[in-house]
Design a protein around this motif. Structure first.
Motif, PDB file in Angstrom:
ATOM      1  N   GLY A 107      76.847  19.059 184.218  1.00  0.00           N
ATOM      2  CA  GLY A 107      75.904  18.377 185.078  1.00  0.00           C
ATOM      3  C   GLY A 107      74.723  19.285 185.303  1.00  0.00           C
ATOM      4  N   LEU A 108      75.282  20.693 185.597  1.00  0.00           N
ATOM      5  CA  LEU A 108      74.078  21.830 185.914  1.00  0.00           C
ATOM      6  C   LEU A 108      73.197  21.882 184.662  1.00  0.00           C
ATOM      7  CD1 LEU A 108      76.260  24.189 187.897  1.00  0.00           C
ATOM      8  CD2 LEU A 108      74.875  22.567 188.827  1.00  0.00           C
ATOM      9  N   GLU A 109      73.609  21.652 183.508  1.00  0.00           N
ATOM     10  CA  GLU A 109      72.868  21.967 182.262  1.00  0.00           C
ATOM     11  C   GLU A 109      71.797  20.723 182.381  1.00  0.00           C
ATOM     12  OE1 GLU A 109      75.280  22.655 179.060  1.00  0.00           O
ATOM     13  OE2 GLU A 109      76.334  24.441 179.820  1.00  0.00           O
ATOM     14  N   ASP A 167      81.670  22.793 195.818  1.00  0.00           N
ATOM     15  CA  ASP A 167      80.328  22.432 196.286  1.00  0.00           C
ATOM     16  C   ASP A 167      79.411  21.663 195.207  1.00  0.00           C
ATOM     17  OD1 ASP A 167      77.539  22.609 197.113  1.00  0.00           O
ATOM     18  OD2 ASP A 167      77.276  24.652 197.236  1.00  0.00           O
ATOM     19  N   PRO A 168      78.808  20.580 195.773  1.00  0.00           N
ATOM     20  CA  PRO A 168      78.334  19.759 194.810  1.00  0.00           C
ATOM     21  C   PRO A 168      76.981  20.277 193.982  1.00  0.00           C
ATOM     22  CG  PRO A 168      79.170  18.397 196.640  1.00  0.00           C
ATOM     23  CD  PRO A 168      79.158  19.821 196.907  1.00  0.00           C
ATOM     24  N   VAL A 169      76.546  21.231 194.921  1.00  0.00           N
ATOM     25  CA  VAL A 169      75.034  21.865 194.621  1.00  0.00           C
ATOM     26  C   VAL A 169      75.397  23.206 194.484  1.00  0.00           C
ATOM     27  CG1 VAL A 169      72.546  21.734 194.889  1.00  0.00           C
ATOM     28  CG2 VAL A 169      73.966  19.906 195.585  1.00  0.00           C
ATOM     29  N   PRO A 170      75.993  24.094 193.345  1.00  0.00           N
ATOM     30  CA  PRO A 170      76.047  25.223 193.614  1.00  0.00           C
ATOM     31  C   PRO A 170      74.852  26.188 193.334  1.00  0.00           C
ATOM     32  CG  PRO A 170      76.903  24.221 191.588  1.00  0.00           C
ATOM     33  CD  PRO A 170      76.693  23.289 192.363  1.00  0.00           C
ATOM     34  N   ASP A 171      73.960  25.547 192.685  1.00  0.00           N
ATOM     35  CA  ASP A 171      72.531  26.109 192.345  1.00  0.00           C
ATOM     36  C   ASP A 171      71.496  25.401 193.361  1.00  0.00           C
ATOM     37  OD1 ASP A 171      70.179  27.010 191.670  1.00  0.00           O
ATOM     38  OD2 ASP A 171      70.506  26.891 189.326  1.00  0.00           O
ATOM     39  N   PRO A 172      70.978  25.996 194.304  1.00  0.00           N
ATOM     40  CA  PRO A 172      69.897  25.163 195.277  1.00  0.00           C
ATOM     41  C   PRO A 172      68.844  24.945 194.666  1.00  0.00           C
ATOM     42  CG  PRO A 172      71.038  27.111 196.318  1.00  0.00           C
ATOM     43  CD  PRO A 172      71.337  27.324 194.823  1.00  0.00           C
ATOM     44  N   ALA A 173      68.501  25.636 193.459  1.00  0.00           N
ATOM     45  CA  ALA A 173      67.392  25.235 192.865  1.00  0.00           C
ATOM     46  C   ALA A 173      67.250  23.880 192.176  1.00  0.00           C
ATOM     47  CB  ALA A 173      66.878  26.206 191.749  1.00  0.00           C
ATOM     48  N   LEU A 174      68.714  23.136 191.863  1.00  0.00           N
ATOM     49  CA  LEU A 174      68.838  21.895 191.503  1.00  0.00           C
ATOM     50  C   LEU A 174      69.275  20.866 192.366  1.00  0.00           C
ATOM     51  CD1 LEU A 174      71.070  23.256 188.441  1.00  0.00           C
ATOM     52  CD2 LEU A 174      68.574  22.800 188.315  1.00  0.00           C
ATOM     53  N   ARG A 210      69.083  20.977 184.820  1.00  0.00           N
ATOM     54  CA  ARG A 210      68.246  21.966 184.122  1.00  0.00           C
ATOM     55  C   ARG A 210      67.178  21.471 183.132  1.00  0.00           C
ATOM     56  NH1 ARG A 210      72.930  25.652 184.832  1.00  0.00           N
ATOM     57  NH2 ARG A 210      72.613  26.734 186.720  1.00  0.00           N
ATOM     58  N   ALA A 211      67.731  20.253 182.298  1.00  0.00           N
ATOM     59  CA  ALA A 211      67.081  19.838 181.267  1.00  0.00           C
ATOM     60  C   ALA A 211      66.100  18.623 182.048  1.00  0.00           C
ATOM     61  CB  ALA A 211      67.954  19.249 180.200  1.00  0.00           C
ATOM     62  N   GLY A 212      66.346  18.151 183.306  1.00  0.00           N
ATOM     63  CA  GLY A 212      65.663  17.143 183.896  1.00  0.00           C
ATOM     64  C   GLY A 212      66.059  15.915 184.038  1.00  0.00           C
ATOM     65  N   TYR A 213      67.765  15.931 183.784  1.00  0.00           N
ATOM     66  CA  TYR A 213      68.267  14.552 184.261  1.00  0.00           C
ATOM     67  C   TYR A 213      68.891  14.770 185.558  1.00  0.00           C
ATOM     68  CZ  TYR A 213      69.018  13.502 179.334  1.00  0.00           C
ATOM     69  OH  TYR A 213      68.615  13.422 177.785  1.00  0.00           O
ATOM     70  N   TRP A 225      77.795   9.001 180.745  1.00  0.00           N
ATOM     71  CA  TRP A 225      78.727  10.132 180.977  1.00  0.00           C
ATOM     72  C   TRP A 225      77.965  11.521 180.497  1.00  0.00           C
ATOM     73  CZ3 TRP A 225      82.308   9.515 184.427  1.00  0.00           C
ATOM     74  CH2 TRP A 225      82.742   8.440 184.638  1.00  0.00           C
ATOM     75  N   GLU A 226      78.327  12.706 180.898  1.00  0.00           N
ATOM     76  CA  GLU A 226      77.747  13.967 180.544  1.00  0.00           C
ATOM     77  C   GLU A 226      77.274  14.194 178.895  1.00  0.00           C
ATOM     78  OE1 GLU A 226      81.324  17.161 180.252  1.00  0.00           O
ATOM     79  OE2 GLU A 226      80.690  16.356 182.223  1.00  0.00           O
TER      80      GLU A 226
END
Length: 592
Positions: free
Chosen positions: A472-474, A520-527, A477-480, A446-447
C-alpha cells in the motif's frame, strides 16, 4: 449413522460408524485448503479443498477411522480446519454425516474496571464535560438523519425517539463531523451534512444505552473518509437479513463503506441480466451442480441475490450513511466463471498454474474475445446497479506463471510488448478499468493491480493493501489512493489465538482485540494524502451458518472502527474496557 472428527496435531481423525452395511462408499468433504487421506482410505479426486476418498466396505456398527491431512504445506490450526460438510456417496445415494460445528467461542474479556471517559467507540475528538447528567428516554426526531437513527434503534429493540428537545444547526464542517451539546433542558447538534447529523444521533443513542446522558460538549470528526467492512458472500451465502444486520452494526461504529464480495472462484451470486447462466449455474454448489460442495458445509448449499435485494441493501445502507462497493473479481478467482464460459480460456493452454486454494483454470484469458464480452458486460451492469460510482475489479492472487502456457496469451504479450505474467495482468486490469471509467465510474482493486511494467491498473484507481502495509505504501508513492486493510491486523476471519479449540484462519496471524489497534495506518506522514482509509475484512471459507459471523467480528470490529476514525491512539486495556460495555449493545452471539 455416527460421525466424529478431532484434531491430533497436523492430523484430523475422522471416525465413521454406519448403521448399515455399505459397499465401496466414497467419503466427501471440503476444508480450508487441499487435503488428502493418509490412512483408512485412498484419495480419488478433488477440486481445491473438495476431496473424495474411497473407503473400504463399511460394516454396520463397526467404526472406521480415516486420517485426513492438509497438503502443500498447510496445517490444521484449529476446529475450523476440520472437514466441512462431510457425506458419503454410494451407488448414486448420498448420505449426510452428522456434523454441526459450534463455530467461534471468543475469549472472555477480562474485567479491567470502568473506562475513564465516554463509553463510545470510536472515541470523539474532544469531550468537554459540564456538571451533571440528564435522564433521557427519547429525543425529538424531526430530522431525516435522526429518524434513521430511530429506525436503527427500533430494529434492535431499543428506543430513541421521544420528547426531549433537539435543535439542529447547519454549519460549514468537514464530512461526517458534528458538534453535540447536551444540557439539562435540550440537545444542540451542529453539522454540515447528513453524515454529521446521523453520527451525532448514533453518539446519542450509544450514550442513552449506557445510562443518563452526561452534560457537556462533544466535537467530533473522522480521521478517514473511507471506514470500511468487507464481507465475502461468495464462499458462504448470507441471508439478506444478516447483511442488513451487519450494516446496522457498522453504523453504530461509524463505519461508512460496505465492500460486498459476491463473486469468487466458488460462486457468482448477483442475479445479473446480461449473463444469467453465470449465477444460475454457480449460486448453488454440491452434488448434482456444476461445482462440488466447495466450502459449503453441506451436501448442497448456496443462494443468489436478486437485484431487488441488492437495491434493498443499497437503500438501507444509504439511510445509515454507508456506501456499497461491489466486487466482480478478475482475472483470477474466476473458477465459477470459467466453468460456465470455458471459452474465456485458451483451449491450447497447457500451463500448470494452480491457485493457492488448489484450483486449476481459475483465471480468464485476456487474449480470448469471450473474456471481454463477459467482463465488459458484467462491469457495466453491476456498475449501473450500484450508485456509489466505484467498482472493485478484484485482481488478487494470480497464480504463478498464469498464461505462460497459452499460445494466444503469449501472442498478445508479444503484440503489446509485455514480458511477464504481472505485465499481462496489469494490461488486463487496466483495460477493464477503462470500461469502468467509460461507464462513468471509478475503479478499485486489490494491491496486486499496481503490478506490471505499465504501472498497473492506472485510471485513478483505489487500491486495497491486504498482505501488509508495504504494498500500500508503494502504491501510494506511485500516486494511487490506498485503503489499508492489512491481514495481520484487520482480517477478522483470522482466529483470535493459537488455541486448537479456537476457530478461524491462521495464515496471516492470530489476531487478538489488541492486535486490531497495534498498528499505524499512516506510518509515513508524507503519504497521508494518499492513504484514504481503513477497512476490516472477513472471508468465509469456514463459515457454515450466518450466526458464526458475529463472534468473529465482535469485539474485534471495534478496533477497526478506532483505527478508521480516531487520530489519537487508545490503549489495549481501554479498548477492552469499552468492548465489555459494547457486549451489552451487540452481544457476540447475536444471530440477527
Amino acid at each position: 449413522m455416527d460421525y466424529t472428527c478431532r484434531l491430533d496435531g497436523a492430523k484430523m481423525i475422522c471416525t465413521i460408524t454406519s448403521d448399515r452395511d455399505l459397499a465401496a462408499p466414497v467419503f466427501c468433504f471440503s476444508g480450508m485448503a487441499p487435503m488428502t487421506a493418509t490412512k483408512g482410505g485412498e484419495r480419488l479426486r478433488g477440486m481445491g479443498s473438495f476431496t473424495e476418498v474411497a473407503l473400504p466396505d463399511l460394516k454396520a456398527g463397526h467404526p472406521h477411522e480415516v486420517v485426513v491431512e492438509y497438503t502443500d504445506g498447510h496445517r490444521a490450526a484449529n476446529r475450523a480446519w476440520l472437514p466441512l460438510g462431510p457425506y458419503l456417496r454410494i451407488r448414486g445415494e448420498v448420505i449426510a454425516l452428522p456434523y454441526r460445528p459450534k463455530g467461534c467461542v471468543p475469549p472472555a474479556l477480562p474485567d479491567l474496571g470502568p473506562f475513564d471517559g465516554l463509553p463510545l467507540v470510536p472515541q470523539p475528538v474532544n469531550w468537554t464535560p459540564s456538571d451533571g447528567t440528564v435522564a433521557v428516554t427519547g429525543v425529538q426526531c424531526g430530522d431525516d438523519a435522526l429518524t434513521a437513527v430511530a429506525d436503527l434503534a427500533a430494529r434492535r429493540g431499543w428506543r430513541f425517539d421521544g420528547g426531549f428537545p433537539v435543535r439542529i444547526t447547519t454549519a460549514d464542517m468537514a464530512a461526517d463531523a458534528y458538534r453535540l451539546e447536551i444540557t439539562p433542558k435540550s440537545i444542540h447538534i451542529t453539522a454540515g451534512d447528513y453524515g454529521g447529523r446521523f453520527y451525532a444521533g448514533v453518539t446519542l443513542l450509544t450514550l442513552m444505552r449506557a445510562g443518563p446522558l452526561p452534560c457537556g460538549v462533544i466535537t467530533d470528526a473522522p480521521r478517514f473518509g473511507w471506514r470500511g467492512q468487507h464481507l465475502d458472500t461468495a464462499r458462504h451465502y448470507y441471508q439478506p437479513q444478516t447483511i442488513l444486520d451487519l450494516l446496522d452494526l457498522m453504523a453504530l461504529l461509524k463505519l461508512n463503506r460496505f465492500h460486498w464480495h459476491f463473486a469468487d472462484d466458488e460462486a457468482f451470486r448477483l442475479e445479473i441480466d446480461s449473463f444469467p447462466a453465470l449465477w444460475q449455474k454457480t449460486a448453488f454448489c454440491g452434488e448434482g451442480h456444476l461445482l462440488p460442495a466447495l466450502f459449503a458445509g453441506a451436501i448442497e448449499a448456496g443462494g443468489s441475490y436478486s437485484k431487488a435485494t441488492a437495491r434493498q441493501i443499497i437503500a438501507r445502507a444509504a439511510t445509515l450513511n454507508i456506501e456499497v462497493l461491489p466486487e466482480i473479481e478478475a482475472p483470477a478467482h474466476a473458477l465459477a466463471m470459467t466453468h460456465v464460459f470455458p471459452d474465456m480460456r485458451d483451449p491450447a493452454d497447457n500451463g500448470p498454474e494452480t491457485s493457492v486454494q488448489g484450483y486449476q483454470g481459475n483465471c480468464v484469458n485476456p487474449a480470448m474475445p469471450r473474456t471481454w464480452d463477459v467482463l465488459d458486460a458484467i462491469a457495466k451492469e453491476v456498475g449501473d446497479l450500484f450508485p456509489f460510482g466505484l467498482l472493485h475489479l478484484g485482481c488478487d492472487e494470480l497464480p504463478k506463471d498464469t498464461w505462460m502456457g497459452s499460445p494466444k496469451a503469449r501472442a498478445l504479450m508479444k503484440e503489446q510488448g509485455l514480458e511477464t505474467t504481472q505485465d499481462l495482468q496489469g494490461w488486463t486490469i487496466a483495460k477493464l478499468a477503462e470500461t469502468v471509467v467509460q461507464n462513468g465510474q471509478r475503479p478499485a482493486a486489490w494491491e496486486e493491480a499496481a503490478q506490471g511494467a505499465n504501472g498497473g491498473i492506472g485510471h485513478d484507481a483505489i487500491l486495497f493493501s491486504w498482505t501488509g502495509q508495504g504494498p500500500g505504501l508503494e502504491a501510494a508513492r506511485a500516486g494511487y489512493d490506498v485503503v489499508m486493510s492489512p491481514a495481520q491486523h484487520v482480517y477478522l476471519d483470522m482466529a483470535h489465538s493459537a488455541d486448537p479449540d479456537d476457530w478461524g484462519a491462521s495464515w496471516a496471524a492470530f489476531i487478538s482485540l489488541a492486535d486490531t489497534i497495534n498498528w499505524d495506518p499512516v506510518p509515513d506522514p508524507a503519504l497521508a494524502d494518499r492513504i484514504i482509509g481503513v477497512q476490516g475484512t472477513f472471508w468465509s471459507e469456514f463459515t457454515t451458518e450466518d450466526s458464526q459471523l458475529w463472534p468473529m467480528l465482535m469485539p474485534r470490529m471495534l478496533g477497526v472502527a478506532v483505527k478508521a476514525w480516531q487520530v489519537d491512539p487508545i490503549s489495549a486495556d481501554d479498548l477492552t474496557r469499552l468492548a465489555v460495555s459494547y457486549q451489552r449493545i451487540w452481544p457476540v452471539d447475536r444471530a440477527g
